[in-house]
Design an enzyme around this catalytic site. Sequence first.
Site, PDB file in Angstrom:
ATOM      1  N   CYS A  55       0.816  -1.226   0.000  1.00  0.00           N
ATOM      2  CA  CYS A  55       0.000   0.000   0.000  1.00  0.00           C
ATOM      3  C   CYS A  55       0.846   1.271   0.000  1.00  0.00           C
ATOM      4  O   CYS A  55       0.638   2.164  -0.838  1.00  0.00           O
ATOM      5  CB  CYS A  55      -0.974  -0.015   1.173  1.00  0.00           C
ATOM      6  SG  CYS A  55      -0.210   0.105   2.822  1.00  0.00           S
TER       7      CYS A  55
ATOM      8  N   HIS B 111      -2.600   1.328   6.771  1.00  0.00           N
ATOM      9  CA  HIS B 111      -2.995   1.199   5.368  1.00  0.00           C
ATOM     10  C   HIS B 111      -3.202   2.591   4.773  1.00  0.00           C
ATOM     11  O   HIS B 111      -3.607   3.527   5.466  1.00  0.00           O
ATOM     12  CB  HIS B 111      -4.274   0.378   5.234  1.00  0.00           C
ATOM     13  CG  HIS B 111      -4.601   0.029   3.812  1.00  0.00           C
ATOM     14  ND1 HIS B 111      -3.846  -0.857   3.070  1.00  0.00           N
ATOM     15  CD2 HIS B 111      -5.588   0.469   2.983  1.00  0.00           C
ATOM     16  CE1 HIS B 111      -4.359  -0.966   1.863  1.00  0.00           C
ATOM     17  NE2 HIS B 111      -5.413  -0.162   1.776  1.00  0.00           N
TER      18      HIS B 111
ATOM     19  N   HIS C 121      -5.668   1.745  -4.396  1.00  0.00           N
ATOM     20  CA  HIS C 121      -4.790   1.229  -3.345  1.00  0.00           C
ATOM     21  C   HIS C 121      -4.334  -0.183  -3.686  1.00  0.00           C
ATOM     22  O   HIS C 121      -4.863  -0.831  -4.597  1.00  0.00           O
ATOM     23  CB  HIS C 121      -5.512   1.245  -1.990  1.00  0.00           C
ATOM     24  CG  HIS C 121      -6.601   0.208  -1.873  1.00  0.00           C
ATOM     25  ND1 HIS C 121      -6.874  -0.485  -0.723  1.00  0.00           N
ATOM     26  CD2 HIS C 121      -7.527  -0.242  -2.774  1.00  0.00           C
ATOM     27  CE1 HIS C 121      -7.883  -1.319  -0.903  1.00  0.00           C
ATOM     28  NE2 HIS C 121      -8.302  -1.188  -2.133  1.00  0.00           N
TER      29      HIS C 121
END
Length: 347
Positions: free
Chosen positions: A261, A311, A323
């Site tokens: 990520c 994240h 993402h």
Amino acid sequence: MASHRRPKQPSRARVAVLTGAAATAVALTAQVAAHAAPAQPNKDEVKAQVDKLLEEQEQAAEKYNGAKERADQLHKQADQLQDQVARGQAQLTELAAGLSAVAADEYRQGGVDASMQLMLSSDPDAYLARASSLEQAAGTQADTLRALKEQQRRLDQQKQEAAAVLAELDRSTQTLNDAKNDVQHKLQEAQTQLNKLSVADRNAILRGTDAGGTASRSSARVDPSTLPAAAGYAATAVRVALDQQGDPYKWGSGGPDTFDCSGLMVYAYAKAGVSLPRTSQEQATVGTSVGSDWHNAQPGDLVIYFGDRHHVGMYIGNGLVVHAPHTGDVVKTMKVDTLPISTIRRM
């Protein structure tokens, strides 16, 4: 007249036979149950366990990214300090050699008292000129000695700094290895759970789809022309991030063909000429805060998720982020509020 005789009791032999038969029946039933096909695990329960493991894996992966970034910095710093120590040692050796030469020359020239040398000299003018040179040599010796002491002091300091950096590097390397092992352990646990399911259910969990293949999160490839225009270098970052749609997730990777990520954010903004820190936690501290309400977000903003900020995705407009989700998935889009938002940062 009614009979009052007691009912006839079964013989002990008959009881033994019946009991043995019952035991045999129970044993056979148990054997059949043991060899029967195992019950199909509950897909929802497995999904909950796998989701939790993959979230923990991503937390460990971001810890790994931070430790690796620090280890790389320490490696570079240690190399520079060791080069300085080597150069300092060479300078120290050169100064010591020069000091030894001056001292030896002074010893050879100063074996006789100066006044006696003047009285015995057949050429006083020549002696006085040589005496002046000896005085300069003594001054040079003192200067060299002072330089030698200063160089030794600097060298000792550089050695201490290098030793401290190498010790920190050892600790950072241990943290790096621990985080790596943690990631691999979580992935193994998740795979063990997934192996209990059919291939279709397994893929459905990893790719965020239901058994029929319908996306449970927005994952269709987004056409950039349908999105609101981004401004400045954010436009380049959004375009680059969207170009990676379909590339596999790989923990610890920052491109060009696989990403985690935070690695996707670093890669996209690097193409726009902007340097970002390596982890999502660090990315949550750069740029300007936009709060946590996604309605205030603009294309190119970094959306940081969860309380521990493990994240990150990039807002692209129309209520979507792009993402890299987790192991087994690919770079794709999802609704910006699918996960709990911690903060939004504008670069």
